[in-house]
Scaffold this motif. Structure first.
Motif, mmCIF file in Angstrom:
data_model
loop_
_atom_site.group_PDB
_atom_site.id
_atom_site.type_symbol
_atom_site.label_atom_id
_atom_site.label_comp_id
_atom_site.label_asym_id
_atom_site.label_seq_id
_atom_site.Cartn_x
_atom_site.Cartn_y
_atom_site.Cartn_z
ATOM 1 N N LYS A 197 0.824 -1.211 0.000
ATOM 2 C CA LYS A 197 0.000 0.000 0.000
ATOM 3 C C LYS A 197 0.859 1.263 0.000
ATOM 4 C CE LYS A 197 -3.847 -2.323 2.295
ATOM 5 N NZ LYS A 197 -4.670 -2.380 1.067
ATOM 6 N N ASN A 198 2.159 1.106 0.308
ATOM 7 C CA ASN A 198 3.066 2.251 0.261
ATOM 8 C C ASN A 198 3.580 2.531 -1.151
ATOM 9 O OD1 ASN A 198 3.023 3.056 2.913
ATOM 10 N ND2 ASN A 198 4.796 1.843 3.529
ATOM 11 N N GLY A 226 3.909 3.896 -4.555
ATOM 12 C CA GLY A 226 3.337 5.146 -5.048
ATOM 13 C C GLY A 226 3.534 6.265 -4.049
ATOM 14 N N ASP A 227 3.332 5.940 -2.753
ATOM 15 C CA ASP A 227 3.597 6.920 -1.696
ATOM 16 C C ASP A 227 4.944 6.661 -1.026
ATOM 17 O OD1 ASP A 227 1.137 8.168 -2.040
ATOM 18 O OD2 ASP A 227 0.141 6.712 -0.742
ATOM 19 N N GLY A 228 5.610 5.604 -1.438
ATOM 20 C CA GLY A 228 6.890 5.248 -0.839
ATOM 21 C C GLY A 228 7.604 4.235 -1.708
ATOM 22 N N GLN A 272 7.552 3.409 6.760
ATOM 23 C CA GLN A 272 7.159 4.814 6.729
ATOM 24 C C GLN A 272 7.206 5.427 5.329
ATOM 25 O OE1 GLN A 272 6.060 6.987 9.382
ATOM 26 N NE2 GLN A 272 5.657 4.935 10.189
ATOM 27 N N GLY A 273 7.347 4.597 4.320
ATOM 28 C CA GLY A 273 7.299 5.102 2.949
ATOM 29 C C GLY A 273 8.648 5.235 2.304
ATOM 30 N N HIS A 274 9.490 6.155 2.832
ATOM 31 C CA HIS A 274 10.806 6.391 2.235
ATOM 32 C C HIS A 274 11.952 6.261 3.225
ATOM 33 C CE1 HIS A 274 9.382 7.728 -1.711
ATOM 34 N NE2 HIS A 274 8.428 8.392 -1.082
#
Length: 264
Positions: free
Chosen positions: A201-202, A204-206, A212-214
């Motif tokens: 689910k991360n 695209g956002d990570g 925590q994404g990145h």
């Protein structure tokens, strides 16, 4: 005329008390968590190795608070423990219990946070999941394998200790290679599959690797500590399969954490 050596000054860096595996190999997941934080925050520290038979005596001698207590009130002493003289050399902070140490290091050394603002609640849930649904199913596989690779004195200690007083059961009932062990690994894989779905689910956002994404955070270090336990103690039967699960995602997470795996 003999010379009397000057008294040795106490260390002015943080001391981390750790339990050795083969040689001075660090392997305990809860201790890896603290080592990751120290390395990530770039805090100078040294390691004192304590075999399990010496843990209680050593920690009592330096005035360590118990990690927890038995139901009857008897204190329980476990690793990790840190001694931090850098803020007050005359009254160094002595902390036990992994969660207490992590909170202390984050509060006192806020640079390079492992709990970015607003993430603590979700990270706490993530860590709880890893402890209860990833690490716990590993115990029937990993505890006997680990036991057999500890120093002989430590093995004897666990063989002679009652189950109610030792943090690691003996290896009297290991899972032999075969269907039973394969079934146990399959139960573990199901939990990693679920984690993989969550981390997807991360995308695209990570980067789809870290929680925590990145940026690496405490949740990643907790999971990577489990991966290192598998790698160090079950490299052929365990890590060889885990690193291939979910398209190599866990090998990529290990690589992301690689720069913070130093042992001082």
């Amino acid at each position: 005329m003999s010379r009397r050596s000057a008294p040795r000054s106490p260390p002015t860096v943080i001391t981390l008390y750790d339990a050795p595996g083969a040689g001075s190999q660090t392997w305990v997941p809860n201790i890896w968590r603290i080592r990751f934080i120290l390395n990530y925050k770039r805090l100078p520290y040294r390691t004192v190795w304590v075999e399990f038979p010496d843990v209680e005596r050593t920690l009592r001698a330096i005035g360590t608070p118990p990690s927890s207590r038995h139901a009857d009130g008897r204190p329980i002493y476990t690793l990790p423990v840190i001694v931090d003289p850098t803020r007050n050399a005359q009254a160094p902070q002595i902390l036990s219990n992994t969660n207490n140490i992590a909170e202390y290091l984050e509060a006192c050394y806020p640079a390079r946070p492992v709990f970015p603002e607003g993430s603590r609640a979700l990270q706490t849930l993530f860590v709880h999941y890893i402890q209860e649904f990833v690490a716990r199913p590993l115990l029937p596989i990993m505890v006997p394998i680990t036991h057999d690779q500890l120093p002989e004195r430590t093995q004897s200690h666990f063989r002679g200790a009652s189950r109610s007083r030792t943090p690691m059961p003996s290896s009297s009932h290991p899972l032999p290679p075969g269907p039973q062990r394969e079934h146990a690994w399959q139960l573990v894989k199901e939990q990693f599959d679920f984690l993989s779905i969550i981390l997807d689910k991360n995308v695209g956002d990570g980067d789809g690797v870290v929680a925590q994404g990145h940026h690496l955070s405490y949740a990643d270090f907790v999971l990577c500590s489990v991966l290192l336990w598998i790698e160090q103690m079950a490299s052929h039967d365990g890590w060889a399969r885990v690193r291939e699960w979910n398209g190599g995602r866990w090998a990529r997470l290990r690589q992301r954490c690689h720069d913070y795996m130093d042992v001082f």
